[in-house]
Structures are given as structure tokens and as C-alpha cells.
Write an enzyme that holds these catalytic residues in place. Structure first.
Site, PDB file in Angstrom:
ATOM      1  N   HIS A   5       0.170  17.820  -3.499  1.00 26.46           N
ATOM      2  CA  HIS A   5       0.524  17.068  -4.693  1.00 26.46           C
ATOM      3  C   HIS A   5      -0.431  17.416  -5.762  1.00 26.46           C
ATOM      4  O   HIS A   5      -0.448  16.473  -6.556  1.00 26.46           O
ATOM      5  CB  HIS A   5       0.408  15.493  -4.299  1.00 26.46           C
ATOM      6  CG  HIS A   5       1.420  15.460  -3.178  1.00 26.46           C
ATOM      7  ND1 HIS A   5       1.011  15.379  -1.964  1.00 26.46           N
ATOM      8  CD2 HIS A   5       2.889  15.150  -3.219  1.00 26.46           C
ATOM      9  CE1 HIS A   5       1.981  15.181  -1.023  1.00 26.46           C
ATOM     10  NE2 HIS A   5       2.990  14.724  -1.591  1.00 26.46           N
ATOM     11  N   GLY A  59      -2.277  -2.159   5.088  1.00 26.45           N
ATOM     12  CA  GLY A  59      -2.917  -1.014   4.706  1.00 26.45           C
ATOM     13  C   GLY A  59      -4.221  -0.709   5.260  1.00 26.45           C
ATOM     14  O   GLY A  59      -4.791   0.125   5.010  1.00 26.45           O
ATOM     15  N   GLY A  84       5.250   5.901 -10.919  1.00 25.58           N
ATOM     16  CA  GLY A  84       5.757   5.174  -9.822  1.00 25.58           C
ATOM     17  C   GLY A  84       5.856   3.526 -10.038  1.00 25.58           C
ATOM     18  O   GLY A  84       6.790   2.751  -9.657  1.00 25.58           O
ATOM     19  N   HIS A 134       0.953   7.782 -10.187  1.00 26.43           N
ATOM     20  CA  HIS A 134       0.814   6.145 -10.080  1.00 26.43           C
ATOM     21  C   HIS A 134       1.480   5.542 -11.235  1.00 26.43           C
ATOM     22  O   HIS A 134       2.461   4.646 -11.093  1.00 26.43           O
ATOM     23  CB  HIS A 134      -0.342   5.784 -10.030  1.00 26.43           C
ATOM     24  CG  HIS A 134      -0.733   4.193  -9.861  1.00 26.43           C
ATOM     25  ND1 HIS A 134      -0.258   3.726  -8.750  1.00 26.43           N
ATOM     26  CD2 HIS A 134      -1.181   3.449 -10.709  1.00 26.43           C
ATOM     27  CE1 HIS A 134      -0.514   2.414  -8.792  1.00 26.43           C
ATOM     28  NE2 HIS A 134      -1.291   2.232  -9.834  1.00 26.43           N
ATOM     29  N   GLY A 135       1.304   6.039 -12.612  1.00 24.05           N
ATOM     30  CA  GLY A 135       1.942   5.334 -13.685  1.00 24.05           C
ATOM     31  C   GLY A 135       3.604   5.486 -13.679  1.00 24.05           C
ATOM     32  O   GLY A 135       4.292   4.419 -13.823  1.00 24.05           O
ATOM     33  N   THR A 159       2.862   4.437  -1.867  1.00 23.60           N
ATOM     34  CA  THR A 159       1.713   3.538  -1.254  1.00 23.60           C
ATOM     35  C   THR A 159       1.905   2.383  -1.835  1.00 23.60           C
ATOM     36  O   THR A 159       2.099   1.160  -1.428  1.00 23.60           O
ATOM     37  CB  THR A 159       0.421   3.877  -1.248  1.00 23.60           C
ATOM     38  OG1 THR A 159       0.154   5.178  -0.694  1.00 23.60           O
ATOM     39  CG2 THR A 159      -0.659   2.967  -0.505  1.00 23.60           C
ATOM     40  N   SER A 160       1.797   2.351  -3.195  1.00 29.19           N
ATOM     41  CA  SER A 160       1.599   1.103  -4.183  1.00 29.19           C
ATOM     42  C   SER A 160       3.105   0.372  -4.046  1.00 29.19           C
ATOM     43  O   SER A 160       2.827  -0.707  -4.293  1.00 29.19           O
ATOM     44  CB  SER A 160       1.371   1.568  -5.629  1.00 29.19           C
ATOM     45  OG  SER A 160       2.143   2.365  -6.205  1.00 29.19           O
TER      46      SER A 160
END
Ligand code: ADP
Ligand code: MG
Length: 579
Positions: free
Chosen positions: A217, A487, A405, A402-403, A445-446
Site C-alpha cells: 500500500h 484495538g 475512507g 484515511h481521508g 481500521t478506522s
């Protein structure tokens, strides 16, 4: 560069649709991923694999006879959600237990573990093998922390062949464990990949340089060196992999190995063959006996230019699983002899259970639900404005999603919240429904953690009364506890817990002092913002960023920053509508 796409947000769904359409004789669509066309034998163990999309043929391409029974397929570079994994597992379950098998990435581990818990509650026996073959991602002493790359294939194969041979779940688990202990890989990359719709690569490698040990990734590699010739790369990879022979192998000379030379996306087959020519010479010169090598694309990283080499140190039992026949969309070997019993045994995938109807909440709680929806909408705007920034922050030591997702998850939460509001849901139900939609759509994950947060908050608020500072503070505290339980991150580990923990403490302090929700939230939001900023100085101890701790210092944790943004956006709505 990705040339062909429609709306980038639909890319993963559309590719899965086309993939299934092209391979209908082998696989079929199921909620959450794909499964074999043919039914497993009643009472046998089945193997469920999975991971993010964007790595084709991993993972859907490895479903079929002689390989996995089903694969959960997440969004681009994002782990599948626990719901997706459960759907695939329930669809392929034959009553003899399920082995989960996947590469070691934080998001996959969290979601597969949650799915495992849920299935066990339903009485299904589930065990898990996490593949850890990537030499670059941790030392051999910490092999359990290594990522999984092309070495996933031999482990999947070992598990599947054992399962189809009718072995017990304990036996399948033992064989897959041994396969994982005997597989090791290392990769190099020459350029990064560009996700659909993005206008620049997720990461870059300087011209004339190559990155050794870069993740699939774009997780940064071990080091950068000047590019080598094809032979030079072959020598380096062979040297490094031979410096780590499994203890069980007493003598390298005469040892039998399965070899995989994997292309990561943009490297041509012709180049792979030039490199493989040298690898074969080098391994043979050391006395190794190569068994059924594979030179192919097995686990890619979109259009990343790079290769990886895998050595699978065989024993007699594992050699049988390695050479066994397989017939899947992306991996073929030999001829599947014994399929007579499978003919006419095609099954239609069951679709996921229908959603329960929403029970109307009390009038006060419905009024609060409206405010919660506005808070979600404000959060979408806030994250949308910072999506690029969050992605860049995540790319420093993580995978850059992240953004994107967060936006995907939040948008799904808004849609679900609107539908719940139309059905007269109270605030608690609305939060729970939104949380499920978030984790299901975002994965990663988030996504999984935000699903858990909203579910806990919703559960604490219920549908009977208007939430106040005390009930909201209690809900946030229970969400925090659930995030830590699942987590395993502690304060200081550089995750979103570094915002959620102080936020929860401040909110509870405010509530104890008798402050209104708006007052308590405002004070706590201030602390959340400062805490997100303070993650700059922390060293990541968990999650994707951990192997690149040094790169992350000086930059805030993306999950912590996005959480503070959402808390801030929600605060503006709370101040407007609540006392
Ligand atoms: P992924 O790591 O699957 O790509 P995202 O990029 O969406 O997921 O989210 C990364 C964020 O998730 C990190 O910045 C961190 O805040 C959070 N995170 C990662 N692992 C954990 C964990 N074990 N506990 C709590 N938060 C975590
Ligand atoms: Mg990420």
C-alpha cells in the site's frame, strides 16, 4: 496512472461485478465478496481469505477449486468490514468450521477478529492464521508483526488442500501455521501507484532509485538504493532471503523450495522472466531444489512498478499442498481430478439477512436524532474539506487512504441516518444504524472503530429520552472502552485513542460538574483538538504506521486528527441546537 474508471467511489464495486461476470464458471458473487461456484462437502472445513481490493489477483482471484472457498473483498486498499467477512463466511460454511487466512494488516486483523467473535457467538468454530511473510516489515524475532505479501498464496493453498482433504479444523490450522512459518518474501519498488481518480501517485520513488521492502500500500521500505540491473536485483533478493532460513531446515543444500516471483503491477512478464533466469541460477548454485516455481502477478499494488521474491521451504506434507492442482480465476495448476462429486453441486449464494425494521423512538429522542444527523452532515463537510490533507498524513507512515475512507464511511452514515430518521428512529437507533453503515462501507481500521464508537454511543443514549451531558459522557466512555478492548491501543500509542481518551475524560468531568451538553462538549472539544496536535510528538506503537515510527515523528496521527475534526464539527451543531 489509472486510465479507465467511472465514479472513483464505485470503482471497487464495479470491478468485482465485472470480475464475477468474467468467471461465472468458477465463482459467484456473495454479499461482501465472492465464493466458489460449487458447494463444499457437508461437514468439511472451509477457508475464507480476504483483504482490500487493488491487489488483484489477491484476493478474489484465489477463490475456486484447490484454493479458497470464499474471499471478502474490501474497498481499494481498505480491509473488508466485519459484516462483509461474516456474510462470506456464513455463505461458505459447510458445518465443519472455518479457517480465516489473510495477510497481517491492522485493519484486516481488527475486522476479521470482530467477525470471528460474531461467528463464534453463532456457534461456528472459527480459527485464524495471519500470514507474516514480509521480511522487511519487522525482525525475525518479531515475525508475528510482519506484513503478509505474496507468501499468502502458499499458505492459502496449504490450508485449502488440507480442508478439502477432509482434515479437522485443528489439522488445517496446524498445516497452515507451519506453511506460514516456512515462507518468507522481500520486495523492491521503482515507482508508486496512482489510485483511480487521483492526479498524482500515492507515493513516489526517486528516479534512478529503488526502494527495498516497500509495502503493497506504499508503506515506506527499509531503505533506498541506486537501481540495480535485473541480475543485481535477483542477487540482492536471493541473498537477503537466504540469510533467513527457517530453523526446521537443517541444510540449505538439498532443501526443496517453492519459489514465487511476483510482479507488483507495472513490471512486464518479460522483465520478470529476465530476473527469474538469474534467481534460478543462484538458487541452484546453492544446492536448492526448486519445486513448481510461479512467475506471475499474484499480489499487486495497482500500477506500482516492483517485484517480490518468495521462498516457501517445503517439507513432505507442504510439498503435497504446494504441487496440488488448483483451478481459480487467477491461479491454475495441474488438473483437478476428483470433481465428479461436485458436478451438479452448484449453489446459489444466500443473500444477507434482511435489515430489521426501525422501531420509532420517543418524540424527544426523535428530535435529538435530527440534531445527530445535522452533526453527521457537518462532519462530512469538515472531512471533505480536509480529505486530501488526511490522505497525505496517512501516507507518511501508513497507506494514504484515511481521508478517502473517512469520507466514504461518513457519507454512508449520513445516508443511513436519513433513512432511519424517515422511519422515526430515536437518537440511539440512528447512531447505531449509521455506525453499521459506516463500518460496512468504509472498512479499514478506522471504519471498524468508528462503527464500534457509534454503536456504543447509540446503545448508551437509547431511544426514550433527550440526551444530556451525563448520558452522552457515559456513551463516549463506553465507546472508548470498546475501542481499547478491540484495538488494544493504549494512550500514547499514537492512534485515535489519544483523542478519544482525553475527550472522554473532559466530557465526563464537565458532566460531573453539572455543565450542559453544549458547555461540556465545547470544553472537551478544545482538549480533543490540542490532543490531536500533540500526537505529532508520539511514536506509533500500533497499526500500519508502526514499522515506520521515525517517519511519523513530527506529524500528527491521521485518525486522531480526523476525530478531532468530527468532534469540532459536532460541537458547532450542538451549540446551535442544544443548551
Ligand atoms: P488503515 O490503517 O486500515 O488504512 P485508516 O487509514 O482509515 O485505516 O485509519 C488509520 C488510523 O486508525 C490511524 O491513524 C489510527 O488513528 C487508527 N488506528 C489504527 N490502529 C488502531 C488501533 N489498534 N486502535 C485505535 N486506533 C487505531
Ligand atoms: Mg490508512
Amino acid at each position: 496512472m489509472t486510465y479507465l474508471f467511472n465514479n472513483p467511489a464505485n470503482f471497487a464495486d464495479e470491478l468485482i461485478e465485472g470480475f464475477v461476470a468474467a468467471h461465472r464458471h468458477q465463482i459467484q458473487r456473495v454479499d461482501g465478496g465472492v465464493m466458489r461456484r460449487q458447494r463444499a462437502i457437508t461437514g468439511q472445513v472451509v477457508v475464507v481469505i480476504g483483504g482490500g481490493s487493488g491487489h488483484y489477483p489477491a484476493f478474489g482471484g484465489f477463490v475456486g477449486l484447490g484454493l479458497a472457498h470464499g474471499a471478502a473483498m474490501g474497498n481499494i486498499f481498505a480491509a473488508p468490514s466485519a459484516q462483509q467477512i461474516c456474510h462470506v463466511a456464513q455463505a461458505v460454511d459447510a458445518g465443519g468450521g472455518i479457517l480465516f487466512c489473510y495477510g497481517n494488516y491492522a485493519g484486516d486483523v481488527l475486522n476479521f477478529n470482530l467477525a470471528q467473535e460474531r461467528l463464534r457467538v453463532q456457534g461456528i468454530d472459527v480459527r485464524t492464521i495471519v500470514v507474516t511473510d514480509d521480511l522487511a516489515s519487522a525482525s525475525v524475532i518479531e515475525k508475528h508483526k510482519r506484513r503478509g505479501i505474496a507468501g499468502t498464496l502458499p499458505v492459502f493453498k496449504a490450508a485449502a488442500i488440507a480442508a478439502d482433504a477432509g482434515k479437522s479444523l485443528d489439522e488445517v490450522f496446524r498445516i497452515a501455521t507451519e506453511a506460514n512459518e516456512r515462507v518468507c518474501s522481500l520486495g523492491v519498488a521503482f515507482s508508486g501507484c496512482t489510485l483511480p481518480g487521483a492526479n498524482k501517485p500515492l507515493f513516489e520513488v526517486m528516479n534512478g532509485k529503488m526502494e527495498v521492502g516497500m509495502g503493497i500500500h506504499g508503506e515506506p521500505g527499509l531503505y533506498r538504493i541506486d537501481s540495480l540491473t535485473a541480475d543485481g536485483v535477483a542477487e540482492m533478493l536471493v541473498d537477503k532471503l537466504l540469510s533467513e532460513v527457517p530453523q526446521a531446515v537443517s541444510d540449505v543444500s538439498g532443501a526443496r523450495v517453492g519459489v514465487i516471483l511476483n510482479g507488483l503491477g507495472a513490471v512486464k512478464y518479460e522483465e520478470l522472466f529476465v530476473v527469474y533466469r538469474k534467481i534460478e541460477q543462484l538458487l541452484s548454485a546453492r544446492g536448492l531444489i526448486i519445486v513448481e516455481p510461479v512467475v506471475d502477478e499474484l499480489i499487486t499494488s495497482f500500477d506500482m512498478a516492483g517485484i517480490s521474491l518468495t521462498l516457501f521451504w517445503l517439507n513432505e506434507e507442504l510439498e503435497q499442498t504446494w504441487i496440488a492442482a488448483a483451478d481459480t480465476p487467477a491461479f491454475h495448476r495441474g488438473v483437478i481430478a476428483d470433481i465428479a462429486h461436485l458436478i451438479g453441486n452448484d449453489i446459489e449464494a444466500k443473500s444477507a439477512a434482511e435489515k430489521l425494521p426501525v422501531k420509532p423512538g420517543a418524540a424527544d429522542s426523535q428530535a435529538a436524532a435530527k440534531i445527530v444527523l445535522s452533526a453527521f452532515e457537518a462532519a462530512v463537510d469538515a472531512i471533505n474539506a480536509q480529505q486530501e490533507y488526511l490522505g497525505r498524513l496517512d501516507a507518511i507512515a501508513g497507506d494514504g487512504d484515511h481521508g478517502f475512507g473517512m469520507l466514504r464511511g461518513l457519507s454512508a452514515a449520513v445516508d443511513a441516518a436519513k433513512a432511519a430518521l424517515n422511519a422515526q428512529a430515536g437518537a440511539g437507533t440512528l447512531l447505531m444504524v449509521a455506525g453499521d453503515a459506516w463500518s460496512n462501507r468504509a472498512g479499514g481500521t478506522s471504519g471498524m472503530l468508528w462503527g464500534v464508537i457509534l454503536r456504543n454511543l447509540g446503545n448508551a443514549l437509547g431511544d426514550d429520552a433527550r440526551p444530556n451531558s451525563a448520558t452522552v459522557a457515559a456513551g463516549v466512555a463506553s465507546a472508548l472502552q470498546a475501542v481499547i478492548d478491540l484495538g488494544k491501543a493504549q494512550p500514547g500509542d499514537k492512534t485515535l485513542v489519544d483523542v478519544l481518551y482525553p475527550f472522554s475524560t473532559a466530557l465526563n468531568d464537565g458532566a460531573a460538574k453539572g455543565l450542559s451538553l453544549a458547555e461540556a462538549w465545547t470544553a472537551a472539544a478544545e482538549i480533543a483538538g490540542q490532543s490531536a496536535e500533540a500526537t505529532k510528538n508520539l511514536i506509533p506503537k500500533i497499526g500500519r504506521a508502526r514499522p515506520h515510527a521515525d517517519k511519523s515523528i513530527g506529524h500528527s496521527d491521521p485518525g486522531a486528527v480526523s476525530m478531532a475534526m468530527i468532534i469540532d464539527a459536532a460541537g458547532r451543531i450542538i451549540r446551535k441546537h442544544c443548551d
